[in-house]
Design an enzyme around this catalytic site. Structure first.
Site, PDB file in Angstrom:
ATOM      1  N   ASP A   6      31.715   8.083  22.384  1.00 47.38           N
ATOM      2  CA  ASP A   6      30.950   7.765  21.174  1.00 47.38           C
ATOM      3  C   ASP A   6      29.955   6.638  21.441  1.00 47.38           C
ATOM      4  O   ASP A   6      29.127   6.317  20.592  1.00 47.38           O
ATOM      5  CB  ASP A   6      31.859   7.446  19.990  1.00 47.38           C
ATOM      6  N   SER A   7      30.021   6.066  22.648  1.00 46.75           N
ATOM      7  CA  SER A   7      28.987   5.117  23.075  1.00 46.75           C
ATOM      8  C   SER A   7      27.620   5.791  23.147  1.00 46.75           C
ATOM      9  O   SER A   7      26.595   5.119  23.273  1.00 46.75           O
ATOM     10  CB  SER A   7      29.341   4.506  24.435  1.00 46.75           C
ATOM     11  N   ASP A  42      35.353  11.872  22.716  1.00 53.00           N
ATOM     12  CA  ASP A  42      35.790  10.820  21.802  1.00 53.00           C
ATOM     13  C   ASP A  42      35.832  11.320  20.361  1.00 53.00           C
ATOM     14  O   ASP A  42      34.912  12.005  19.900  1.00 53.00           O
ATOM     15  CB  ASP A  42      34.817   9.634  21.854  1.00 53.00           C
ATOM     16  N   LYS A  98      39.923  12.014  22.695  1.00 52.16           N
ATOM     17  CA  LYS A  98      40.389  10.641  22.916  1.00 52.16           C
ATOM     18  C   LYS A  98      40.374   9.862  21.609  1.00 52.16           C
ATOM     19  O   LYS A  98      39.389   9.913  20.866  1.00 52.16           O
ATOM     20  CB  LYS A  98      39.517   9.919  23.954  1.00 52.16           C
ATOM     21  N   GLU A 122      41.318   5.968  19.766  1.00 52.82           N
ATOM     22  CA  GLU A 122      41.584   4.552  19.981  1.00 52.82           C
ATOM     23  C   GLU A 122      42.774   4.110  19.143  1.00 52.82           C
ATOM     24  O   GLU A 122      42.945   4.537  18.006  1.00 52.82           O
ATOM     25  CB  GLU A 122      40.357   3.713  19.590  1.00 52.82           C
ATOM     26  N   GLU A 162      40.807  -0.630  28.238  1.00 52.92           N
ATOM     27  CA  GLU A 162      39.489  -1.265  28.240  1.00 52.92           C
ATOM     28  C   GLU A 162      39.599  -2.784  28.159  1.00 52.92           C
ATOM     29  O   GLU A 162      40.235  -3.324  27.254  1.00 52.92           O
ATOM     30  CB  GLU A 162      38.616  -0.744  27.095  1.00 52.92           C
TER      31      GLU A 162
END
Length: 278
Positions: free
Chosen positions: A44-45, A83, A112, A114, A181
Site C-alpha cells: 500500500d506504499s 497489502d 498481508k 498489519e 518492520e
C-alpha cells in the site's frame, strides 16, 4: 509454474534466505520477476510512491486491486502478496474476508495484514477460507504513524516481549510468514528463531529469514523518503532527470526527431500526391 506458499516455507526449513521486493506496476514487476525474486509484495506504499500521498492511509481497495492486477499480470515465477489497505479489514471479519477475496481475484496469491494479537482472529478467519496470509508487526505504517511517527520498535524489554508474543499469536492463527518492520535486530533474531514460519525483514537486521525493499528505493527512483535501512543499488533519479532534460534540449534544437525516427512515403506515391496537391 510460479512459487507457492509451500516453496516459501521450505526455504526457511532448508536455511535459504528469501528475497522479497515491493512493486506496483507491470513493467518493473516484469523485471523483478525475471531477476528471480521469490515474493513480489504489492504494498500500500504505492499510495506514496505511485500516487504522491503523504502516507498509506488514503489508499483504497480499488487502487490496491489495480496495482495487484498489474503485478500479477507481470509475474511468471514469483509469489504475489498484496497489502490489505487501511480499514479494509479492521471494521469486521466479514469485511476482511470479502476484501481478501477481492485481492485474490485480482491475481494475488496471498494478502498481508498489519497488527499483532489483535488481528490474530481475523487472520485465522481469512486462512480458514483458504487464503494464505502474511502478518506484519513492528512498525505499522497504517496505524503507528498516526500515533507515534516513524520509530524503531522493540527497544525495551517490555516492548520486545509484546512483539514476541504477537509473532507467536500470528503463527498460531495460521499466517505463513511475518514481516518485521523497523524492529531491533536482537528481537528480530529471537522472533525468527522462536517461530517456524519465515520472517521478512524491513529494516530489522540480518537475522530475519528474508528481506524486502521497495524497488523504487533500491533503484534510487524515489527521493521523498530515505530510510536508513534502504540500500540503494542504483541512482536512477539523476540519470532519468538527465535523460529527460537531454530529450527536451534535442527537441528545442531540432536534433530530435532525426531521419531514423520518422517514416516516409514511397517516392512514386509521393509524386502522385504532390501532383494532386499542386
Amino acid at each position: 509454474m510460479h512459487k507457492s506458499v509451500k516453496d516459501i516455507l521450505d526455504k526457511k526449513k532448508n536455511g535459504q534466505k528469501i528475497s522479497v521486493i515491493t512493486a506496483y506496476d507491470y513493467t518493473l514487476a516484469s523485471l523483478c520477476d525475471k531477476a528471480g525474486i521469490d515474493i513480489m509484495l504489492v504494498g500500500d506504499s504505492a499510495g506514496m510512491v505511485m500516487l504522491g500521498y503523504e502516507n498509506t492511509i488514503p489508499v483504497t481497495m480499488e487502487q490496491m486491486i489495480l496495482f495487484t492486477e498489474a503485478v500479477s499480470r507481470a509475474r511468471q515465477n514469483s509469489l504475489v502478496v498484496a497489502d490489505m489497505p487501511f480499514m479494509s479489514y479492521q471494521a469486521s471479519t466479514s469485511d476482511a474476508i470479502a476484501n481478501s477475496g477481492r485481492l485474490i481475484k485480482a491475481g494475488a496469491d496471498s494478502v498481508k495484514l498489519e497488527g499483532g494479537k489483535i488481528v490474530a482472529p481475523t487472520i485465522q478467519a481469512i486462512v480458514e477460507t483458504g487464503i494464505p496470509v502474511m502478518g506484519h508487526i513492528g512498525f505499522q505504517p497504517q496505524t503507528t504513524t498516526l500515533a507515534q511517527g516513524y520509530r524503531v520498535q522493540a527497544k525495551t524489554k517490555d516492548a520486545a516481549l509484546t512483539l514476541i508474543e504477537d509473532a507467536k499469536a500470528l503463527e498460531k492463527a495460521g499466517a505463513f510468514s511475518i514481516a518485521l518492520e523497523m524492529v531491533t535486530s536482537e528481537v528480530s533474531k529471537i522472533i525468527s528463531e522462536s517461530i517456524s514460519i519465515p520472517t521478512i525483514g524491513i529494516g530489522s537486521g540480518k537475522f530475519c529469514d528474508g528481506q524486502v525493499l521497495v524497488v523504487h528505493d533500491l533503484l534510487g527512483m524515489y527521493d521523498k523518503l530515505k530510510p536508513k535501512f534502504v540500500k540503494q543499488y542504483l541512482s536512477l533519479s539523476d540519470q532519468i532527470t538527465k535523460a529527460v532534460s537531454t530529450y527536451k534540449s534535442d527537441i528545442e534544437s531540432g536534433k530530435f526527431p532525426a531521419k531514423e525516427n520518422w517514416f516516409t512515403m514511397d517516392k512514386t506515391e509521393l509524386d502522385k500526391l504532390m501532383s494532386e496537391v499542386d
